[in-house]
Design a protein around this motif. Structure first.
Motif, PDB file in Angstrom:
ATOM      1  N   UNK A 330      -2.282 -18.965   6.685  1.00  0.00           N
ATOM      2  CA  UNK A 330      -2.926 -19.439   5.732  1.00  0.00           C
ATOM      3  C   UNK A 330      -1.681 -19.386   4.056  1.00  0.00           C
ATOM      4  N   UNK A 331      -1.989 -19.846   2.813  1.00  0.00           N
ATOM      5  CA  UNK A 331      -1.335 -19.386   2.198  1.00  0.00           C
ATOM      6  C   UNK A 331      -2.088 -18.526   0.803  1.00  0.00           C
ATOM      7  N   UNK A 332      -3.080 -17.878   1.213  1.00  0.00           N
ATOM      8  CA  UNK A 332      -3.732 -16.369   0.686  1.00  0.00           C
ATOM      9  C   UNK A 332      -3.668 -15.789   1.504  1.00  0.00           C
ATOM     10  N   UNK A 333      -2.786 -15.747   2.240  1.00  0.00           N
ATOM     11  CA  UNK A 333      -2.560 -14.649   3.056  1.00  0.00           C
ATOM     12  C   UNK A 333      -2.411 -13.091   2.556  1.00  0.00           C
ATOM     13  N   UNK A 334      -2.206 -13.045   1.517  1.00  0.00           N
ATOM     14  CA  UNK A 334      -2.055 -11.775   0.659  1.00  0.00           C
ATOM     15  C   UNK A 334      -3.532 -11.445  -0.410  1.00  0.00           C
ATOM     16  N   UNK A 335      -4.231 -12.210  -0.055  1.00  0.00           N
ATOM     17  CA  UNK A 335      -5.490 -12.177  -0.778  1.00  0.00           C
ATOM     18  C   UNK A 335      -6.687 -11.592   0.062  1.00  0.00           C
ATOM     19  N   UNK A 336      -6.336 -11.453   0.624  1.00  0.00           N
ATOM     20  CA  UNK A 336      -7.894 -11.763   1.788  1.00  0.00           C
ATOM     21  C   UNK A 336      -8.185 -10.199   1.731  1.00  0.00           C
ATOM     22  N   UNK A 337      -9.901  -9.598   1.839  1.00  0.00           N
ATOM     23  CA  UNK A 337      -9.964  -8.568   1.503  1.00  0.00           C
ATOM     24  C   UNK A 337      -9.301  -7.089   3.392  1.00  0.00           C
ATOM     25  N   UNK A 338      -9.899  -6.964   2.479  1.00  0.00           N
ATOM     26  CA  UNK A 338      -8.057  -5.208   3.325  1.00  0.00           C
ATOM     27  C   UNK A 338      -8.680  -5.259   4.870  1.00  0.00           C
ATOM     28  N   UNK A 339     -10.757  -5.325   4.963  1.00  0.00           N
ATOM     29  CA  UNK A 339     -10.725  -4.986   6.312  1.00  0.00           C
ATOM     30  C   UNK A 339     -10.154  -6.105   7.472  1.00  0.00           C
ATOM     31  N   UNK A 340      -9.925  -7.115   6.470  1.00  0.00           N
ATOM     32  CA  UNK A 340      -9.874  -8.564   7.146  1.00  0.00           C
ATOM     33  C   UNK A 340      -8.403  -9.190   8.099  1.00  0.00           C
ATOM     34  N   UNK A 341      -7.166  -7.817   7.035  1.00  0.00           N
ATOM     35  CA  UNK A 341      -5.970  -7.824   7.939  1.00  0.00           C
ATOM     36  C   UNK A 341      -5.974  -6.961   9.246  1.00  0.00           C
ATOM     37  N   UNK A 342      -7.145  -6.387   9.942  1.00  0.00           N
ATOM     38  CA  UNK A 342      -7.493  -5.843  11.319  1.00  0.00           C
ATOM     39  C   UNK A 342      -7.431  -6.392  12.043  1.00  0.00           C
ATOM     40  N   UNK A 343      -7.104  -8.546  12.120  1.00  0.00           N
ATOM     41  CA  UNK A 343      -7.247  -9.449  13.038  1.00  0.00           C
ATOM     42  C   UNK A 343      -6.578 -10.176  12.275  1.00  0.00           C
ATOM     43  N   UNK A 344      -5.944 -10.731  10.858  1.00  0.00           N
ATOM     44  CA  UNK A 344      -5.283 -11.580  10.581  1.00  0.00           C
ATOM     45  C   UNK A 344      -3.636 -10.697  10.166  1.00  0.00           C
ATOM     46  N   UNK A 345      -2.707 -12.659  11.244  1.00  0.00           N
ATOM     47  CA  UNK A 345      -0.954 -12.817  11.469  1.00  0.00           C
ATOM     48  C   UNK A 345      -0.703 -12.125   9.989  1.00  0.00           C
ATOM     49  N   UNK A 346       0.428 -11.174   9.490  1.00  0.00           N
ATOM     50  CA  UNK A 346       0.821 -11.171   8.111  1.00  0.00           C
ATOM     51  C   UNK A 346       2.427 -12.332   9.207  1.00  0.00           C
TER      52      UNK A 346
END
Length: 522
Positions: A330-346
């Motif tokens: 997504x375009x807002x990949x760097x603005x997500x809450x910290x816990x969503x990075x557990x499953x979010x592709x970066x």
């Protein structure tokens, strides 16, 4: 039980020289198959990530495997005295009969003060005969030779099908089967076998947890930052310190008696490892502070030129694996809450990945050195036992101070290199491109450090594990940590598990068949 008629006189092994030659041939193919298979665990992620080219992996593996085998491979003697079979069941006592002028095999003789008895005067005509000596029976040489054949067939077959498997587990299956065929249930340590079976499930999970945790550390400390390149440069020296410390401690603690490493207790070995790790941190943080970003930019520019040429020529290849897909970003990949990075592709910035290029070269090299130190000894240990028995009549003498031990380790490491160069590219392809859709220096580094850390922890705790199983588990978990299940090929993983299940029975069947064949020539 085999009934081999043989007089255990002081020169009895001269009658089975042909069997020793056969053992050398089988041992070569065991090490060949291990090089074609297990060595790919060290360099598969690095080749898949583009960190090193295939020919560079061949060259580095050759140097580091030989160095590890020769310098630290003396631990091989430990595999002779412990394991899954009580080899004392192959002891035989030979007593001189003054009436018949021959040696008789007896259950036991109290004055058997000599083990073996192969000193030059013993085989000179007219020399005083030994009254009684303890030998390792010919049955032992037969079982070990047959076991080598079972392992060789399984390892080479698995490599042809591009499946990473465990040579150590194949050795267990073949050794148990041949020993059971000749001696029955006597001496088999079933508790150790149960531990090994359990390790099939434990080692991939543990390695996956460690490797996945390392990837999350990198993801949170580097990849989700606004300036990932800057943070990668800041943390690279720290990651280097950790990598060197873990791998060196695995090699130094309880290490080679030849180098005197066995005299170091745990805290002394840890102190040495940490000191070298801190030295690695200091070198990257100060003298090479400017070299690291410059190297990353050079690699980045060279890769950009290659990508442009491929795009212009239309040679960009798509993944042929149908059960995986590259996750969307997504375009807002760097603005997500910290816990969503557990499953979010970066996404991993290309320039940032070039910083981890240096780390992965070091981690792959350390794994390769450790592989030569440990696994070469595991594959050569049956051959060394056979050779000691042929030379002295007793297979479990002191091997660490003998010059021929070093020559056998070099023999095994040469065969491993030959196997890696001629057949290793197939297993590398599976680890690098068919299990995960996006192998990079970042994920490859985490896989290798996670594997090394798992091996260190489990070996020091006495848990029998396979580095191959650890690598496979690390690849799966890191792939999921990057992008849940989208970037992992579970169809490939199921195929690997199927071969893991075949490990024991296939190596066992081939070992027993070889025992039957060799028995007819005794």
């Amino acid at each position: 039980m085999l009934d081999i008629l043989l007089e255990y006189a002081p020169n009895w092994t001269t009658h089975i020289q042909w069997l020793v030659i056969v053992a050398f041939v089988f041992a070569f193919f065991v090490s060949y198959g291990m090089g074609a298979n297990d060595s790919c665990n060290d360099w598969g992620p690095a080749v898949g990530a583009g960190t090193v080219k295939l020919w560079q992996a061949y060259a580095l593996s050759a140097v580091l495997n030989v160095a590890g085998a020769v310098l630290l491979g003396y631990k091989v003697v430990e595999t002779l005295r412990t394991g899954i079979v009580e080899f004392s069941i192959f002891d035989v006592y030979s007593q001189y009969n003054h009436t018949t002028k021959h040696y008789d095999t007896v259950p036991f003789c109290g004055n058997a003060t000599m083990i073996g008895g192969f000193t030059p005067p013993d085989i000179v005509p007219g020399a005083p005969p030994l009254e009684c000596a303890k030998y390792t029976s010919v049955d032992f040489i037969l079982t070990q030779t047959a076991s080598l054949s079972g392992v060789a067939v399984f390892m080479i077959l698995s490599s042809c099908y591009k499946i990473p498997v465990s040579a150590t587990h194949a050795i267990v299956g073949a050794s148990v089967a041949t020993s059971f065929y000749i001696r029955g249930n006597v001496g088999i340590r079933w508790d150790e076998i149960v531990k090994i079976v359990i390790s099939w499930f434990v080692s991939p999970i543990l390695a996956g947890i460690f490797a996945g945790a390392f990837y999350y550390v990198v993801k949170y400390s580097v990849l989700i930052r606004k300036d990932t390149f800057k943070w990668a440069l800041r943390l690279c020296p720290i990651f280097m310190c950790f990598t060197l410390t873990v791998n060196l401690y695995a090699c130094i603690y309880d290490g080679s008696k030849y180098l005197g490493l066995d005299k170091l207790n745990w805290w002394e070995a840890l102190l040495v490892s940490v000191a070298i790790g801190v030295a690695g941190w200091a070198i990257l943080a100060f003298p090479l502070k400017n070299w690291l970003p410059q190297r990353a930019k050079r690699l980045y520019d060279a890769e950009t030129v290659k990508m442009q040429k491929r795009a212009e020529s239309g040679k960009i290849k798509e993944s042929k694996i149908k059960d995986m897909r590259i996750p969307e970003v997504g375009d807002d990949i760097k603005d997500l809450p910290w816990y969503k990075y557990l499953w979010q592709y970066v996404p991993e910035d290309r320039l940032t990945k070039k910083v981890f290029n240096t780390l992965q070269i070091v981690s792959s090299s350390m794994l390769s050195f450790s592989h030569g130190a440990n696994d070469t000894g595991n594959t050569i240990s049956p051959l060394l036992a056979i050779w000691l028995c042929y030379e002295s009549g007793y297979a479990f003498g002191n091997a660490e101070t003998r010059d021929d031990t070093q020559l056998l380790l070099f023999y095994g490491s040469f065969a491993m290199i030959f196997g890696f160069v001629t057949l290793g590219h197939r297993t590398i392809k599976l680890l690098a491109k068919e299990m995960t859709v996006d192998m990079s220096p970042v994920s490859g580094f985490c896989i290798e450090v996670g594997t090394a850390f798992t091996v260190l922890v489990c070996v020091k705790l006495g848990i029998p594990i396979s580095s191959t199983h650890c690598t496979v588990g690390a690849v799966i978990f890191v792939g999921m940590a990057k992008s849940t299940s989208e970037g992992v090929s579970f169809a490939t993983f199921r195929k690997i598990c199927f071969f893991w299940v075949l490990c024991f029975p296939l190596s066992a069947v081939v070992g027993i068949l070889t025992t039957i064949i060799l028995q007819h020539f005794m």
